[in-house]
Every structure is written in structure tokens, then in C-alpha cells.
Scaffold this motif. Structure first.
Motif, mmCIF file in Angstrom:
data_model
loop_
_atom_site.group_PDB
_atom_site.id
_atom_site.type_symbol
_atom_site.label_atom_id
_atom_site.label_comp_id
_atom_site.label_asym_id
_atom_site.label_seq_id
_atom_site.Cartn_x
_atom_site.Cartn_y
_atom_site.Cartn_z
ATOM 1 N N GLY A 257 0.902 -1.184 0.093
ATOM 2 C CA GLY A 257 0.077 0.100 -0.036
ATOM 3 C C GLY A 257 1.097 1.306 -0.010
ATOM 4 O O GLY A 257 2.136 1.339 -0.401
ATOM 5 N N ILE A 258 0.172 2.200 0.618
ATOM 6 C CA ILE A 258 1.076 3.580 0.472
ATOM 7 C C ILE A 258 1.952 3.229 1.922
ATOM 8 O O ILE A 258 3.260 3.706 1.816
ATOM 9 C CB ILE A 258 -0.034 4.872 0.715
ATOM 10 N N GLY A 259 1.673 2.935 3.058
ATOM 11 C CA GLY A 259 2.391 2.924 4.236
ATOM 12 C C GLY A 259 2.123 3.958 5.289
ATOM 13 O O GLY A 259 2.263 5.188 5.010
ATOM 14 N N CYS A 260 1.974 3.523 6.556
ATOM 15 C CA CYS A 260 1.672 4.489 7.366
ATOM 16 C C CYS A 260 1.310 3.900 8.678
ATOM 17 O O CYS A 260 0.828 2.855 8.984
ATOM 18 C CB CYS A 260 0.284 5.556 7.072
ATOM 19 N N ASP A 261 1.488 4.811 9.759
ATOM 20 C CA ASP A 261 0.925 4.092 11.080
ATOM 21 C C ASP A 261 -0.452 4.422 11.331
ATOM 22 O O ASP A 261 -1.106 3.584 12.059
ATOM 23 C CB ASP A 261 1.680 4.939 12.373
ATOM 24 N N GLN A 262 -0.868 5.509 10.937
ATOM 25 C CA GLN A 262 -2.602 5.834 10.568
ATOM 26 C C GLN A 262 -3.167 6.278 9.442
ATOM 27 O O GLN A 262 -2.365 7.053 8.919
ATOM 28 C CB GLN A 262 -2.908 6.670 12.139
ATOM 29 N N LEU A 263 -4.238 5.970 9.085
ATOM 30 C CA LEU A 263 -4.756 6.626 8.162
ATOM 31 C C LEU A 263 -5.946 7.796 8.685
ATOM 32 O O LEU A 263 -6.360 7.419 9.678
ATOM 33 C CB LEU A 263 -5.755 5.730 7.132
ATOM 34 N N VAL A 264 -5.781 8.731 8.148
ATOM 35 C CA VAL A 264 -6.609 9.944 8.649
ATOM 36 C C VAL A 264 -7.668 10.485 7.617
ATOM 37 O O VAL A 264 -7.347 10.894 6.770
ATOM 38 C CB VAL A 264 -5.783 11.098 9.086
ATOM 39 N N LEU A 265 -9.108 10.531 7.939
ATOM 40 C CA LEU A 265 -10.281 10.873 7.129
ATOM 41 C C LEU A 265 -10.497 11.994 7.287
ATOM 42 O O LEU A 265 -11.044 12.378 8.505
ATOM 43 C CB LEU A 265 -11.133 9.800 6.822
ATOM 44 N N ILE A 266 -10.459 13.125 6.461
ATOM 45 C CA ILE A 266 -11.175 14.673 6.706
ATOM 46 C C ILE A 266 -12.579 14.576 6.044
ATOM 47 O O ILE A 266 -12.430 14.462 4.818
ATOM 48 C CB ILE A 266 -10.225 15.742 6.524
ATOM 49 N N GLU A 267 -13.760 14.709 6.707
ATOM 50 C CA GLU A 267 -14.965 14.808 5.999
ATOM 51 C C GLU A 267 -15.679 16.055 6.744
ATOM 52 O O GLU A 267 -15.216 16.880 7.720
ATOM 53 C CB GLU A 267 -15.819 13.700 6.091
ATOM 54 N N PRO A 268 -16.706 16.468 6.095
ATOM 55 C CA PRO A 268 -17.580 17.545 6.422
ATOM 56 C C PRO A 268 -18.177 17.444 7.898
ATOM 57 O O PRO A 268 -18.196 16.245 8.172
ATOM 58 C CB PRO A 268 -18.361 17.954 5.478
#
Length: 269
Positions: A45-56
Motif C-alpha cells: 500500500g502507501i504505508g503509514c501508522d494511521q490513516l486519517v479521513l477528513i470529512e464535512p
């Protein structure tokens, strides 16, 4: 899950605690545990410790959802919150599962008001009533932790030398102990002076990380509350330093750096 539509993302980090940040305020991005795991995978994948989703958000400037690398949800993430502050700019308020928090972008970093810590056993939460100031439990040399909730649950152990603790072995045992029905972040800290401590963290759902913002907050609060330290406290983590300010009855203010590494577009994830 099957791969979804292509999406743009920001790769960011706070003291080496790294994130894939997806801004879905204008165009929705479908996300669940399986897709978050695939994106976070460092080989495929892309690779990260956490994925963060910004929404309205209907109640704040944005709604933030944190996914751990294993796909589980986290109520709060201090290092990611500083990254979000940098993306949003200026002063903002964001809605998280752990509550609404205030962000202030400052130069190459940010200050985040993480809200007030919680100490009641059922707010951590623990499996049964117990004094959270000194939990009567032990795992090998780690004993009598302090429990604090700073939007997510933490157990803090004060030890003579944090580097000597086999946290890669003890961390998962404590994280998954039945005492913690929602699992727990495991912090081992060494007091160097009344205003400085060293910290390592086994992060729930992510494992050993170079830095954990909520861990720094929880540990500083535990040190101040137990008389081991005085506010503000500099917390030295493997990835760098954060400054935590807190007075009993007040909210926690965390100050530290945040870095934007690159922007990209992902397909097939």
C-alpha cells in the motif's frame, strides 16, 4: 474489500509518526477497516501508522476519523491532529470520536487543545471499578500503572530506564489484557527532571511508534497528577520532543512539529 475509486492523499508525519491523510470534504471517499489496512500496508500500500479521513462536519470545521494500521478505529491522535492543523491552517475546531478539539497552526508545527483528561475507571474504560491512580496489576517488571483517557485509553508505567523495557514483548500483552475492554495504549516513561521525561509507547493497533501525541499527553498528565513533574512538561520520544501543558481541572495543550512530505494519488487500493 475490493479497491475503490482513485483518491488524492497527503503523506505527513509528526515526529516520525506517519499518516496518510485523505481530504474528503468535497468528494466523498469510501473507507472501512479492510481498505484502511490495505492503504497502511508498507509493502503493498502507501504505508503509514494511521490513516486519517477528513470529512464535512455539522458542528465543527471538519470531522476527523482515525484508522490504525490494523484497520481499527482510534478516538484520537495527537500527532495527526497537528498535521491536520497544518492542512487547515490558522485556528480551527475539529470533531473526533474523542470529542471536539481546537487546533492552532504555528509555523512548522501546531498547538492542539486536546480537551480535559478523564480518570474514572469507566471512562478509561476498565473492566471493573478500581483506583486509576495506581492499578493493582503487573506484567513482569511493569507494575502499578496509572490509567488516563485523553480521548483514547492509556496505561502509564514510570520506570528507572524506559529503554531497558522489552516493550515489543510486553506491549501487546498489556494492550490485549482483559482489564482493558477497548484495548489500551501502553506508555513507559522515565522522569529526568520535574519538567522533562523520556517516553516510549506501544500504540494500540499500531505497535511501537517513534512518537505518540496522546501518549505524551496522558503521560505528562499522569506525571503532574502524581507529583512527579510540573507543567509544562517536555516529553522526549524516539522521534523528537513535544511540550505538554496541563493544570488539574483544565484542558491539555500539546505543542510540537508537523511535516508535509508529499501529495499523491492512489489507484488500486
Amino acid at each position: 474489500m475490493a479497491s475503490g475509486a482513485p483518491f488524492r492523499f497527503h503523506k505527513m508525519h509528526g515526529l516520525g509518526n506517519d499518516f496518510v491523510v485523505i481530504d474528503a470534504r468535497e468528494s466523498a471517499v469510501a473507507m472501512d477497516a479492510a481498505r484502511a489496512r490495505a492503504i497502511a500496508d508498507r509493502r503493498e500500500g502507501i504505508g503509514c501508522d494511521q490513516l486519517v479521513l477528513i470529512e464535512p462536519s455539522a458542528t465543527a470545521d471538519a470531522k476527523i476519523t482515525f484508522f490504525n494500521a490494523d484497520g481499527s478505529l482510534a478516538e484520537s491522535c495527537g500527532n495527526a491532529s497537528r498535521c491536520i492543523a497544518q492542512l487547515l491552517g490558522g485556528e480551527s475546531r475539529v470533531e473526533t470520536a474523542g470529542g471536539v478539539i481546537a487546533l492552532i497552526a504555528e509555523g512548522e508545527g501546531a498547538t492542539v487543545d486536546m480537551g480535559a483528561p478523564r480518570f474514572d475507571w469507566d471512562a478509561i474504560p476498565l473492566a471493573y471499578p478500581v483506583d486509576t491512580a495506581v492499578l493493582p496489576v503487573a506484567w513482569d517488571e511493569l507494575e502499578a500503572p496509572i490509567a488516563v483517557n485523553v480521548g483514547n485509553p492509556h496505561a502509564i508505567f514510570f520506570v528507572p530506564d524506559t529503554d531497558a523495557v522489552a516493550l515489543d514483548r510486553l506491549g501487546p500483552l498489556i494492550e490485549h489484557d482483559a482489564l482493558f475492554p477497548e484495548r489500551v495504549n501502553v506508555n513507559v516513561a522515565t522522569i529526568e527532571s520535574p519538567q522533562r521525561l523520556r517516553l516510549r509507547v506501544w500504540e494500540r493497533g499500531a505497535g511501537l511508534t517513534r512518537a505518540c501525541g496522546t501518549g505524551a499527553c496522558a503521560t505528562a498528565v499522569a506525571a503532574i497528577r502524581s507529583g512527579r513533574a510540573h507543567s509544562p512538561v517536555t516529553v522526549a520520544l524516539p522521534g523528537g520532543e513535544l511540550v505538554i501543558a496541563w493544570a488539574p481541572g483544565g484542558t491539555i495543550r500539546m505543542t510540537g512539529p508537523a511535516a508535509h512530505v508529499f501529495t499523491g494519488e492512489a489507484r488500486g487500493l
